[in-house]
Design an enzyme around this catalytic site. Structure first.
Site, mmCIF file in Angstrom:
data_model
loop_
_atom_site.group_PDB
_atom_site.id
_atom_site.type_symbol
_atom_site.label_atom_id
_atom_site.label_comp_id
_atom_site.label_asym_id
_atom_site.label_seq_id
_atom_site.Cartn_x
_atom_site.Cartn_y
_atom_site.Cartn_z
ATOM 1 C CE LYS A 86 -6.084 10.470 -7.559
ATOM 2 N NZ LYS A 86 -5.463 9.271 -6.947
ATOM 3 C CB THR A 115 -8.126 12.772 4.342
ATOM 4 O OG1 THR A 115 -8.353 13.429 3.085
ATOM 5 C CG2 THR A 115 -8.862 11.442 4.354
ATOM 6 C CB ILE A 135 -0.916 0.033 1.245
ATOM 7 C CG1 ILE A 135 -1.711 -1.269 1.365
ATOM 8 C CG2 ILE A 135 -1.855 1.236 1.190
ATOM 9 C CD1 ILE A 135 -2.514 -1.378 2.654
ATOM 10 C CE1 TYR A 176 -6.138 13.981 -6.497
ATOM 11 C CE2 TYR A 176 -8.394 14.650 -6.998
ATOM 12 C CZ TYR A 176 -7.512 13.821 -6.326
ATOM 13 O OH TYR A 176 -7.994 12.836 -5.493
ATOM 14 C CG ASN A 185 -4.170 5.454 -0.082
ATOM 15 O OD1 ASN A 185 -5.326 5.868 -0.119
ATOM 16 N ND2 ASN A 185 -3.273 5.925 0.798
#
Length: 243
Positions: free
Chosen positions: A150, A183, A6, A146, A79
């Site tokens: 993605k 987060t 991860i 971003y 992640n």
């Protein structure tokens, strides 16, 4: 014993994934540019900045070599991600754009390729999970880097899955958008100026009105999905909120 690799394991979903997987008795290798406080015999921390892309393939190769022969499956979870730089095209720094693409796209591509190559001869369940974003599927002004990273990750995963589906012992890949989670990335977003990110007030409202998901709950749902038969049946591009 299942083995997980991860990235981004010092906070947020990554840290929650590690804690819950260790509690379930699995082996976890965490890759991050900072240390964390996890002290567990089945956790192995690899200190590495994902922008150092030339080191990533060898890192995966060494991890696979260390894995116990008792491993019953392998899962890579890409992640780690960065929302920076936030700002209008033409006003953001080129070096920050390059770093964004390195973390959000190049690193997952290299790690995924190394993972597939290192495990090509191993006949057991092999999975790759890309943590994507709705921003890769719906553009937002101020988030061009971003969104591009993605979106690229989604297309890469689709292409890689097409390749792996033609192999007798191929890897199963899924790119999953986890939703809006409480987060440090959300904190960064809320600190943006309106000129850099015109939708900032909407994201402040998400926090104020309790619309942000809890990282612990998201990690639990994600693990359940990865370990279920549903993982093999969903579309390559998936939204966790719809499962």
């Amino acid at each position: 014993m299942k083995t997980y690799i991860i990235t981004g394991t010092t906070s947020g979903i990554g840290l929650e994934l590690v804690n819950q997987l260790l509690e379930a008795g699995h082996t976890v290798y965490g890759i991050a540019r900072k240390e964390n406080d996890i002290d567990h015999p089945q956790y192995h921390h690899v200190l590495l900045d994902l922008t150092e892309t030339s080191k990533l393939a060898d890192t995966v190769k060494e991890i696979i070599k260390e894995v116990s022969p008792e491993a019953s499956s392998y899962t890579l979870i890409n992640n780690a991600g960065t929302i920076d730089p936030i700002g209008m095209v033409g006003e953001i720094d080129g070096e920050l754009i390059a770093k964004s693409i390195a973390v959000n796209l190049t690193a997952p591509m290299v790690l995924t390729g190394a993972f597939i190559h290192a495990l090509a001869a191993i006949d057991m369940p092999k999975k790759v999970v890309q943590i994507s974003s709705g921003a890769g599927r719906n553009a937002l002004d101020g988030w061009s880097s971003y969104c591009a990273g993605k979106a690229g990750l989604d297309r890469f995963t689709e292409a890689a899955q097409l390749e792996e589906s033609n192999k007798r012992n191929g890897v199963r890949l899924v790119s999953i958008a986890p939703g809006i989670i409480d987060t440090s990335m959300q904190q960064t977003i809320r600190q943006s100026s309106t000129s850099a990110f015109p939708s900032v007030e909407r994201f402040k409202e998400y926090k104020a009105s309790g619309q942000l998901s809890n990282a612990k709950d998201v990690a639990k749902k994600l693990i359940g999905f990865i370990e279920s038969e549903q993982f093999y049946k969903v579309d390559v591009l998936t939204d966790l909120r719809n499962l």
